[in-house]
Motif scaffolding. Structure first.
Motif, PDB file in Angstrom:
ATOM      1  N   VAL A   1      44.071  51.732  41.532  1.00 55.87           N
ATOM      2  CA  VAL A   1      43.515  51.428  40.223  1.00 55.87           C
ATOM      3  C   VAL A   1      44.509  50.511  39.517  1.00 55.87           C
ATOM      4  O   VAL A   1      45.709  50.795  39.473  1.00 55.87           O
ATOM      5  CB  VAL A   1      43.280  52.713  39.408  1.00 55.87           C
ATOM      6  CG1 VAL A   1      42.784  52.393  38.002  1.00 55.87           C
ATOM      7  CG2 VAL A   1      42.302  53.615  40.127  1.00 55.87           C
ATOM      8  N   VAL A   2      44.013  49.407  38.976  1.00 52.87           N
ATOM      9  CA  VAL A   2      44.867  48.391  38.374  1.00 52.87           C
ATOM     10  C   VAL A   2      44.480  48.220  36.906  1.00 52.87           C
ATOM     11  O   VAL A   2      43.290  48.141  36.574  1.00 52.87           O
ATOM     12  CB  VAL A   2      44.713  47.041  39.120  1.00 52.87           C
ATOM     13  CG1 VAL A   2      45.548  45.965  38.468  1.00 52.87           C
ATOM     14  CG2 VAL A   2      45.094  47.204  40.571  1.00 52.87           C
ATOM     15  N   TYR A   3      45.484  48.168  36.036  1.00 58.51           N
ATOM     16  CA  TYR A   3      45.271  47.892  34.626  1.00 58.51           C
ATOM     17  C   TYR A   3      45.708  46.466  34.345  1.00 58.51           C
ATOM     18  O   TYR A   3      46.792  46.048  34.750  1.00 58.51           O
ATOM     19  CB  TYR A   3      46.080  48.859  33.751  1.00 58.51           C
ATOM     20  CG  TYR A   3      46.064  48.492  32.296  1.00 58.51           C
ATOM     21  CD1 TYR A   3      44.963  48.802  31.497  1.00 58.51           C
ATOM     22  CD2 TYR A   3      47.126  47.822  31.712  1.00 58.51           C
ATOM     23  CE1 TYR A   3      44.939  48.450  30.162  1.00 58.51           C
ATOM     24  CE2 TYR A   3      47.121  47.465  30.372  1.00 58.51           C
ATOM     25  CZ  TYR A   3      46.017  47.787  29.602  1.00 58.51           C
ATOM     26  OH  TYR A   3      45.990  47.434  28.281  1.00 58.51           O
ATOM     27  N   GLN A   4      44.855  45.712  33.672  1.00 57.80           N
ATOM     28  CA  GLN A   4      45.190  44.334  33.305  1.00 57.80           C
ATOM     29  C   GLN A   4      45.050  44.172  31.797  1.00 57.80           C
ATOM     30  O   GLN A   4      44.068  44.625  31.195  1.00 57.80           O
ATOM     31  CB  GLN A   4      44.253  43.344  33.991  1.00 57.80           C
ATOM     32  CG  GLN A   4      44.439  43.276  35.494  1.00 57.80           C
ATOM     33  CD  GLN A   4      43.407  42.367  36.126  1.00 57.80           C
ATOM     34  OE1 GLN A   4      42.220  42.584  35.985  1.00 57.80           O
ATOM     35  NE2 GLN A   4      43.886  41.345  36.821  1.00 57.80           N
ATOM     36  N   SER A   5      46.025  43.497  31.193  1.00 58.75           N
ATOM     37  CA  SER A   5      45.946  43.190  29.764  1.00 58.75           C
ATOM     38  C   SER A   5      45.735  41.688  29.599  1.00 58.75           C
ATOM     39  O   SER A   5      45.948  40.920  30.533  1.00 58.75           O
ATOM     40  CB  SER A   5      47.232  43.637  29.053  1.00 58.75           C
ATOM     41  OG  SER A   5      48.337  42.943  29.568  1.00 58.75           O
TER      42      SER A   5
ATOM     43  N   SER B   1      41.482  44.182  27.617  1.00 60.14           N
ATOM     44  CA  SER B   1      42.116  44.784  28.788  1.00 60.14           C
ATOM     45  C   SER B   1      41.043  45.466  29.618  1.00 60.14           C
ATOM     46  O   SER B   1      39.950  45.739  29.133  1.00 60.14           O
ATOM     47  CB  SER B   1      43.187  45.788  28.358  1.00 60.14           C
ATOM     48  OG  SER B   1      42.596  46.809  27.574  1.00 60.14           O
ATOM     49  N   LYS B   2      41.379  45.725  30.876  1.00 65.02           N
ATOM     50  CA  LYS B   2      40.407  46.398  31.738  1.00 65.02           C
ATOM     51  C   LYS B   2      41.122  47.137  32.859  1.00 65.02           C
ATOM     52  O   LYS B   2      42.238  46.794  33.250  1.00 65.02           O
ATOM     53  CB  LYS B   2      39.404  45.413  32.316  1.00 65.02           C
ATOM     54  CG  LYS B   2      39.975  44.473  33.374  1.00 65.02           C
ATOM     55  CD  LYS B   2      38.878  43.635  34.016  1.00 65.02           C
ATOM     56  CE  LYS B   2      39.448  42.828  35.176  1.00 65.02           C
ATOM     57  NZ  LYS B   2      38.422  42.130  35.910  1.00 65.02           N
ATOM     58  N   PHE B   3      40.448  48.166  33.348  1.00 67.59           N
ATOM     59  CA  PHE B   3      40.857  48.877  34.554  1.00 67.59           C
ATOM     60  C   PHE B   3      39.970  48.404  35.683  1.00 67.59           C
ATOM     61  O   PHE B   3      38.788  48.118  35.472  1.00 67.59           O
ATOM     62  CB  PHE B   3      40.693  50.395  34.386  1.00 67.59           C
ATOM     63  CG  PHE B   3      41.799  51.041  33.621  1.00 67.59           C
ATOM     64  CD1 PHE B   3      42.976  51.400  34.255  1.00 67.59           C
ATOM     65  CD2 PHE B   3      41.658  51.306  32.269  1.00 67.59           C
ATOM     66  CE1 PHE B   3      43.998  52.000  33.551  1.00 67.59           C
ATOM     67  CE2 PHE B   3      42.672  51.909  31.563  1.00 67.59           C
ATOM     68  CZ  PHE B   3      43.854  52.263  32.197  1.00 67.59           C
TER      69      PHE B   3
ATOM     70  N   ASN C   1      41.264  47.738  43.113  1.00 66.78           N
ATOM     71  CA  ASN C   1      41.681  46.637  43.981  1.00 66.78           C
ATOM     72  C   ASN C   1      41.979  47.154  45.378  1.00 66.78           C
ATOM     73  O   ASN C   1      42.514  48.243  45.539  1.00 66.78           O
ATOM     74  CB  ASN C   1      42.931  45.934  43.432  1.00 66.78           C
ATOM     75  CG  ASN C   1      42.610  44.954  42.350  1.00 66.78           C
ATOM     76  OD1 ASN C   1      41.486  44.870  41.886  1.00 66.78           O
ATOM     77  ND2 ASN C   1      43.614  44.216  41.926  1.00 66.78           N
TER      78      ASN C   1
END
Length: 169
Positions: free
Chosen positions: A34-38, A49-51, A54
């Protein structure tokens, strides 16, 4: 009648001796996270932002088949087929214009192994990948490749229609 029975018995003895020992191994890696992007662009032109899920966080997900068939006299026929996939989409990993939609695009080799070493033919990585597997400089999860160090050749380059020879020592 006795001659035909004797011939059948001798033929049966050779048929049993000609039976070779073979083995097939199924192996693989399923690597997901699970990847968090800001600061991701949004539809209205802003950022958010989103989860997300990947595939291949540390190593590429893959499934492979490798095996050997004993041909006798210390000689074996060997093969290795390895396919990469994205476990979040189910698609083939790396399918593009240069690699096409080849199923076994990571590795697809056949060869002979014996006291002399191993000869492989097909799609495979070059010597840099083989050497890095036995040293401390193997690229773990793309860290060396993505660091800007210029050492991205540690993972080797896959080449179609190639021949490799590895000695026993």
């Amino acid at each position: 009648m006795k001659k035909s029975l004797l011939a059948l018995a001798v033929l049966g003895a050779f048929a049993g001796a000609a039976h070779a020992q073979s083995s097939v191994t199924i192996y693989g890696i399923v690597d997901t996270g699970v990847v968090y992007q800001s600061k991701v662009a949004t539809a209205n032109g802003g950022t958010g932002s989103k989860f997300g899920l990947n595939s291949g966080i540390i190593q590429g997900s893959r499934i492979g088949f490798k095996g050997a068939e004993d041909l006798g006299g210390g000689l074996s026929a060997v093969f290795n087929l390895e396919a990469g996939f994205s476990n979040d989409t189910g698609g083939l990993q790396g399918s593009d214009a240069t690699t096409g939609s080849n199923l076994f695009r990571r590795k697809s080799v056949v060869g002979l192994a014996g006291n002399f070493g191993t000869v492989l033919l097909g799609r495979q990585t070059d010597f840099a990948d083989t050497i890095s597997a036995y040293t401390a400089v193997q690229d773990f999860g793309g860290w060396v490749n993505n660091s800007g160090s210029g050492l991205d050749r540690l993972q080797g380059t896959r080449t179609n229609n190639s021949i490799s020879y590895t000695t026993t020592n």
